[in-house]
Design a protein around this motif. Structure first.
Motif, PDB file in Angstrom:
ATOM      1  N   PRO A 186       7.724   4.558  -0.308  1.00  9.86           N
ATOM      2  CA  PRO A 186       7.004   5.355   1.106  1.00  9.86           C
ATOM      3  C   PRO A 186       4.922   5.247   1.140  1.00  9.86           C
ATOM      4  CG  PRO A 186       8.722   6.944   0.231  1.00  9.86           C
ATOM      5  CD  PRO A 186       8.625   5.944  -0.364  1.00  9.86           C
ATOM      6  N   ASN A 187       5.158   5.955   0.080  1.00 13.50           N
ATOM      7  CA  ASN A 187       3.416   5.842   0.011  1.00 13.50           C
ATOM      8  C   ASN A 187       2.305   4.705  -0.113  1.00 13.50           C
ATOM      9  OD1 ASN A 187       3.871   8.381   0.420  1.00 13.50           O
ATOM     10  ND2 ASN A 187       4.466   8.564  -2.428  1.00 13.50           N
ATOM     11  N   ALA A 188       3.206   3.718   0.495  1.00  8.10           N
ATOM     12  CA  ALA A 188       2.333   2.253  -0.084  1.00  8.10           C
ATOM     13  C   ALA A 188       1.892   1.943   2.057  1.00  8.10           C
ATOM     14  CB  ALA A 188       3.570   1.136  -0.111  1.00  8.10           C
ATOM     15  N   ASP A 189       0.781   1.679   1.744  1.00  9.75           N
ATOM     16  CA  ASP A 189      -0.186   1.213   2.776  1.00  9.75           C
ATOM     17  C   ASP A 189       0.659  -0.184   3.366  1.00  9.75           C
ATOM     18  OD1 ASP A 189      -1.818   3.611   3.207  1.00  9.75           O
ATOM     19  OD2 ASP A 189      -2.948   2.159   1.641  1.00  9.75           O
ATOM     20  N   ARG A 190       1.229  -0.938   2.773  1.00  5.39           N
ATOM     21  CA  ARG A 190       1.637  -1.900   3.178  1.00  5.39           C
ATOM     22  C   ARG A 190       2.802  -2.000   1.812  1.00  5.39           C
ATOM     23  NH1 ARG A 190      -1.515  -6.915   3.420  1.00  5.39           N
ATOM     24  NH2 ARG A 190      -3.372  -6.084   2.379  1.00  5.39           N
ATOM     25  N   LYS A 191       3.567  -3.466   2.370  1.00  2.47           N
ATOM     26  CA  LYS A 191       4.761  -3.707   1.529  1.00  2.47           C
ATOM     27  C   LYS A 191       4.802  -5.029   1.602  1.00  2.47           C
ATOM     28  CE  LYS A 191       7.573   0.223   1.024  1.00  2.47           C
ATOM     29  NZ  LYS A 191       8.997   0.970   1.035  1.00  2.47           N
TER      30      LYS A 191
END
Length: 236
Positions: free
Chosen positions: A203-208
């Motif tokens: 959940p901590n990614a800016d984008r997936k």
């Protein structure tokens, strides 16, 4: 300014008489301080995408730009010059003591031994691996190996860190700590490009970015539901 840009990148691998398309017209970009996770399964093209982004291998066609300049596929030319690629152990030779290994890159660039040692210790401290300084690489567990690999890349002060499957060999209780470390590095202004499996929760990614059969099939907002929903939509 865009830090990293891949424009219509294609890559094929030859296996005997057959040819497999690994990346098919892939375009993406990253900004400084952004954490981007590329999600995909084995043979999806995710690792090749990361290797091309780090200039470890060249694309067959398309353009890769880093900090506004075009990379020309000279293997490893950008490593240590703004890009850090995280591998588990020194390549092509027996792995030695962690602190000494981390000192090598600065020493090759003319840094005095005492200063190189200070840089290595600071990098280990930053990733929470100061206690690994006197250990041999082969004695590290999965989480320690990832942290030391990150420290090895940080020694030269990169603007972009590229790491393939950072929690693949890490015990599940240690996953959260490794992922939080990557988030903190991005928060410090270092762009982080990583790959994980489709089933991974991050959940901590800016984008997936989702990759399937060499094609970037879509982007998943970290605040929105699972990648599996996107897969279902893409297959419908």
């Amino acid at each position: 300014m865009t830090l990293l840009a891949l424009e219509r990148v294609c890559k094929r691998h030859q296996a005997g008489r057959s040819e497999r398309v690994v990346l098919d017209d892939v375009s993406m970009s990253m900004q400084a301080g952004e954490l981007v996770a590329v999600l995909g399964e084995r043979r999806s093209g995710r690792s090749t995408l990361l290797r091309i982004a780090a200039e470890i291998e060249p694309p067959d066609s398309g353009v890769v730009r880093f900090a506004g300049r075009e990379l020309h596929g000279r293997k490893g030319a950008a490593l240590g010059e703004g890009i850090g690629y995280c591998s588990r152990a020194p390549a092509d030779r027996e792995a030695g003591v962690v602190l000494e290994e981390l000192m090598l890159a600065p020493r090759i660039r003319g840094v005095r031994r005492s200063d190189a040692q200070a840089l290595a210790r600071a990098a280990l401290e930053r990733v929470g691996a100061a206690g690994c300084a006197g250990h041999f690489y082969n004695d590290l567990d999965g989480a320690e190996s990832v942290r030391v690999s990150l420290a090895q890349a940080l020694v030269l002060g990169p603007a972009l860190l590229v790491i393939d499957e950072p929690v693949n060999a890490v015990d599940p209780p240690e996953h959260e700590g490794v992922l939080e470390l990557l988030r903190s590095l991005a928060d410090d202004g270092i762009a982080v490009l990583m790959s994980v499996s489709e089933s991974a929760e991050f959940p901590n990614a800016d984008r997936k970015l989702l990759i399937r059969d060499g094609v970037l099939a879509g982007s998943v907002d970290p605040e929105l539901p699972s990648v599996h929903q996107l897969l279902a939509e893409a297959s419908a």
